[in-house]
Design a protein around this motif. Sequence first.
Motif, PDB file in Angstrom:
ATOM      1  N   GLU A  24       0.835  -1.189   0.000  1.00 52.33           N
ATOM      2  CA  GLU A  24       0.000   0.000   0.000  1.00 52.33           C
ATOM      3  C   GLU A  24       0.876   1.248   0.000  1.00 52.33           C
ATOM      4  O   GLU A  24       1.892   1.313   0.695  1.00 52.33           O
ATOM      5  CB  GLU A  24      -0.911   0.012   1.225  1.00 52.33           C
ATOM      6  CG  GLU A  24      -2.015  -1.027   1.178  1.00 52.33           C
ATOM      7  CD  GLU A  24      -3.007  -0.858   2.308  1.00 52.33           C
ATOM      8  OE1 GLU A  24      -2.684  -0.112   3.258  1.00 52.33           O
ATOM      9  OE2 GLU A  24      -4.098  -1.443   2.239  1.00 52.33           O
ATOM     10  N   HIS A  25       0.496   2.236  -0.796  1.00 47.23           N
ATOM     11  CA  HIS A  25       1.255   3.476  -0.887  1.00 47.23           C
ATOM     12  C   HIS A  25       0.316   4.608  -1.258  1.00 47.23           C
ATOM     13  O   HIS A  25      -0.807   4.387  -1.710  1.00 47.23           O
ATOM     14  CB  HIS A  25       2.386   3.361  -1.921  1.00 47.23           C
ATOM     15  CG  HIS A  25       1.925   2.918  -3.272  1.00 47.23           C
ATOM     16  ND1 HIS A  25       1.683   1.586  -3.587  1.00 47.23           N
ATOM     17  CD2 HIS A  25       1.646   3.617  -4.410  1.00 47.23           C
ATOM     18  CE1 HIS A  25       1.294   1.486  -4.842  1.00 47.23           C
ATOM     19  NE2 HIS A  25       1.257   2.703  -5.358  1.00 47.23           N
ATOM     20  N   SER A  26       0.790   5.835  -1.047  1.00 50.99           N
ATOM     21  CA  SER A  26      -0.023   7.019  -1.326  1.00 50.99           C
ATOM     22  C   SER A  26      -0.294   7.154  -2.817  1.00 50.99           C
ATOM     23  O   SER A  26       0.500   6.720  -3.659  1.00 50.99           O
ATOM     24  CB  SER A  26       0.686   8.279  -0.822  1.00 50.99           C
ATOM     25  OG  SER A  26       0.906   8.215   0.573  1.00 50.99           O
ATOM     26  N   PHE A  27      -1.429   7.778  -3.125  1.00 48.61           N
ATOM     27  CA  PHE A  27      -1.797   8.019  -4.522  1.00 48.61           C
ATOM     28  C   PHE A  27      -1.075   9.281  -4.998  1.00 48.61           C
ATOM     29  O   PHE A  27      -1.584  10.393  -4.889  1.00 48.61           O
ATOM     30  CB  PHE A  27      -3.311   8.194  -4.655  1.00 48.61           C
ATOM     31  CG  PHE A  27      -3.783   8.304  -6.082  1.00 48.61           C
ATOM     32  CD1 PHE A  27      -4.035   7.178  -6.838  1.00 48.61           C
ATOM     33  CD2 PHE A  27      -3.977   9.543  -6.668  1.00 48.61           C
ATOM     34  CE1 PHE A  27      -4.467   7.264  -8.147  1.00 48.61           C
ATOM     35  CE2 PHE A  27      -4.411   9.655  -7.974  1.00 48.61           C
ATOM     36  CZ  PHE A  27      -4.656   8.511  -8.712  1.00 48.61           C
ATOM     37  N   GLN A  28       0.126   9.100  -5.516  1.00 47.97           N
ATOM     38  CA  GLN A  28       0.934  10.214  -6.018  1.00 47.97           C
ATOM     39  C   GLN A  28       1.168  10.026  -7.514  1.00 47.97           C
ATOM     40  O   GLN A  28       2.149   9.417  -7.942  1.00 47.97           O
ATOM     41  CB  GLN A  28       2.258  10.297  -5.266  1.00 47.97           C
ATOM     42  CG  GLN A  28       2.100  10.640  -3.797  1.00 47.97           C
ATOM     43  CD  GLN A  28       3.420  10.848  -3.089  1.00 47.97           C
ATOM     44  OE1 GLN A  28       4.471  10.973  -3.717  1.00 47.97           O
ATOM     45  NE2 GLN A  28       3.387  10.904  -1.773  1.00 47.97           N
ATOM     46  N   HIS A  29       0.235  10.550  -8.300  1.00 46.51           N
ATOM     47  CA  HIS A  29       0.294  10.435  -9.751  1.00 46.51           C
ATOM     48  C   HIS A  29      -0.002  11.806 -10.359  1.00 46.51           C
ATOM     49  O   HIS A  29      -1.088  12.035 -10.912  1.00 46.51           O
ATOM     50  CB  HIS A  29      -0.693   9.384 -10.248  1.00 46.51           C
ATOM     51  CG  HIS A  29      -0.409   8.004  -9.734  1.00 46.51           C
ATOM     52  ND1 HIS A  29       0.550   7.187 -10.289  1.00 46.51           N
ATOM     53  CD2 HIS A  29      -0.939   7.307  -8.694  1.00 46.51           C
ATOM     54  CE1 HIS A  29       0.589   6.036  -9.641  1.00 46.51           C
ATOM     55  NE2 HIS A  29      -0.304   6.085  -8.664  1.00 46.51           N
ATOM     56  N   PRO A  30       0.938  12.734 -10.255  1.00 48.55           N
ATOM     57  CA  PRO A  30       0.676  14.122 -10.662  1.00 48.55           C
ATOM     58  C   PRO A  30       0.349  14.283 -12.145  1.00 48.55           C
ATOM     59  O   PRO A  30      -0.514  15.092 -12.497  1.00 48.55           O
ATOM     60  CB  PRO A  30       1.977  14.843 -10.298  1.00 48.55           C
ATOM     61  CG  PRO A  30       3.016  13.772 -10.229  1.00 48.55           C
ATOM     62  CD  PRO A  30       2.307  12.561  -9.735  1.00 48.55           C
ATOM     63  N   PHE A  31       1.005  13.523 -12.999  1.00 47.33           N
ATOM     64  CA  PHE A  31       0.781  13.714 -14.432  1.00 47.33           C
ATOM     65  C   PHE A  31      -0.571  13.137 -14.862  1.00 47.33           C
ATOM     66  O   PHE A  31      -1.237  13.694 -15.738  1.00 47.33           O
ATOM     67  CB  PHE A  31       1.920  13.077 -15.233  1.00 47.33           C
ATOM     68  CG  PHE A  31       3.253  13.721 -14.966  1.00 47.33           C
ATOM     69  CD1 PHE A  31       3.596  14.923 -15.573  1.00 47.33           C
ATOM     70  CD2 PHE A  31       4.162  13.149 -14.093  1.00 47.33           C
ATOM     71  CE1 PHE A  31       4.816  15.537 -15.322  1.00 47.33           C
ATOM     72  CE2 PHE A  31       5.385  13.750 -13.836  1.00 47.33           C
ATOM     73  CZ  PHE A  31       5.707  14.948 -14.439  1.00 47.33           C
ATOM     74  N   LEU A  32      -0.978  12.041 -14.236  1.00 50.46           N
ATOM     75  CA  LEU A  32      -2.304  11.506 -14.527  1.00 50.46           C
ATOM     76  C   LEU A  32      -3.381  12.467 -14.027  1.00 50.46           C
ATOM     77  O   LEU A  32      -4.412  12.657 -14.686  1.00 50.46           O
ATOM     78  CB  LEU A  32      -2.468  10.137 -13.869  1.00 50.46           C
ATOM     79  CG  LEU A  32      -3.779   9.417 -14.187  1.00 50.46           C
ATOM     80  CD1 LEU A  32      -3.820   9.025 -15.662  1.00 50.46           C
ATOM     81  CD2 LEU A  32      -3.949   8.179 -13.315  1.00 50.46           C
ATOM     82  N   GLN A  33      -3.155  13.092 -12.880  1.00 49.00           N
ATOM     83  CA  GLN A  33      -4.093  14.088 -12.388  1.00 49.00           C
ATOM     84  C   GLN A  33      -4.151  15.302 -13.319  1.00 49.00           C
ATOM     85  O   GLN A  33      -5.211  15.900 -13.513  1.00 49.00           O
ATOM     86  CB  GLN A  33      -3.701  14.525 -10.978  1.00 49.00           C
ATOM     87  CG  GLN A  33      -3.964  13.468  -9.914  1.00 49.00           C
ATOM     88  CD  GLN A  33      -3.496  13.901  -8.541  1.00 49.00           C
ATOM     89  OE1 GLN A  33      -2.309  13.997  -8.267  1.00 49.00           O
ATOM     90  NE2 GLN A  33      -4.445  14.173  -7.660  1.00 49.00           N
TER      91      GLN A  33
END
Length: 354
Positions: A24-33
């Motif tokens: 499990e990890h944080s949702f860190q997807h800046p380019f998809l956002q």
Amino acid sequence: GLTFSLCCRWADNFVAQGCGGSKEHSFQHPFLQAVGMFLGEFSCLAVFYLLRCRAAGQPDTSVGPQQPFNPLLFLPPALCDMTGTSIMYVALNMTSASSFQMLRGAVIIFTGLFSVAFLGRRLALSQWLGILATIAGLVVVGLADLLSKNDDQHKLSEVITGDLLIIMAQIIVSIQMVLEEKFVYKHNVHPLRAVGIEGLFGFVILSLLLVPMYYIPAGSFSGNPHGTLEDALDAFCQVGRQPLIALALLGNISSIAFFNFAGISVTKELSATTRMVLDSLRTVVIWAVSLALGWEAFHPLQILGFLILLMGTALYNGLHRPLLTRLSRGRPPAEEGEHERLLGGSRTAINDTS
């Protein structure tokens, strides 16, 4: 813009399992956002054509037949929009939402300088003082970030990097605004159509770039187990395992679309005073919500930095003139500062969404 910042921070705070049974990890997807943001902008194009169909047979409507133009004129601003927005999404993962919102005030500095250099504008003394006050406010906000207690998610090095990335993004946003004023506004394109076309360019280009980003190593900048610049597959797996992430992303897309549509609908009726008050309230609300939810720690220097930034914005937009007029009991000042295009006209930069 308020919903945009809160939805982005909300999505970043979710923890879910990714693809291949990863931890499990944080949702860190800046380019998809950022792709989602451009999808929200692209939806404004559909709104434009719906309004155009509804207004058929009304020659006086603003969405009626317009002069022809080359859509490629929007490509350079769209590239700036894409780059600046992506950088800001990365920075938002590294620093607090309130600092993110305050540091975006740096756009005044670079837009003012670029308008002098490339558009031949002459800034008044109050505008130069506003730029200096903004610089001082940014220094205070940055100092507050350095002195504040860092949480488990944001190390000091990450906070510094995030703040610098926000400033860098404002340079790109300023270039975008200058390009729009120099090449786009003279064609009298409806703002909804302009937003939609730039959103289309940004959505298509950034979606295609997600493929090479999957293979580009990013080291410490990566927030995914794959260790690459962006892992869209991991993001989709996290969304599948945590539906609330999808709700946050949908809120992001919807807020962008609503922000642009509502802003275009009412901004022509707003003065610079109203715009600054609303923007200040947005910063205060984001700050209050972040503190209430424990997303960041309170530091008194942030209040000082915010007040200095507020003063800089007021000076730049000429909001001191009515006060001086009342004190001197002179005639009401001219309102030329109320409708300048850059940082105070009938339209703000397309990626002004926080």
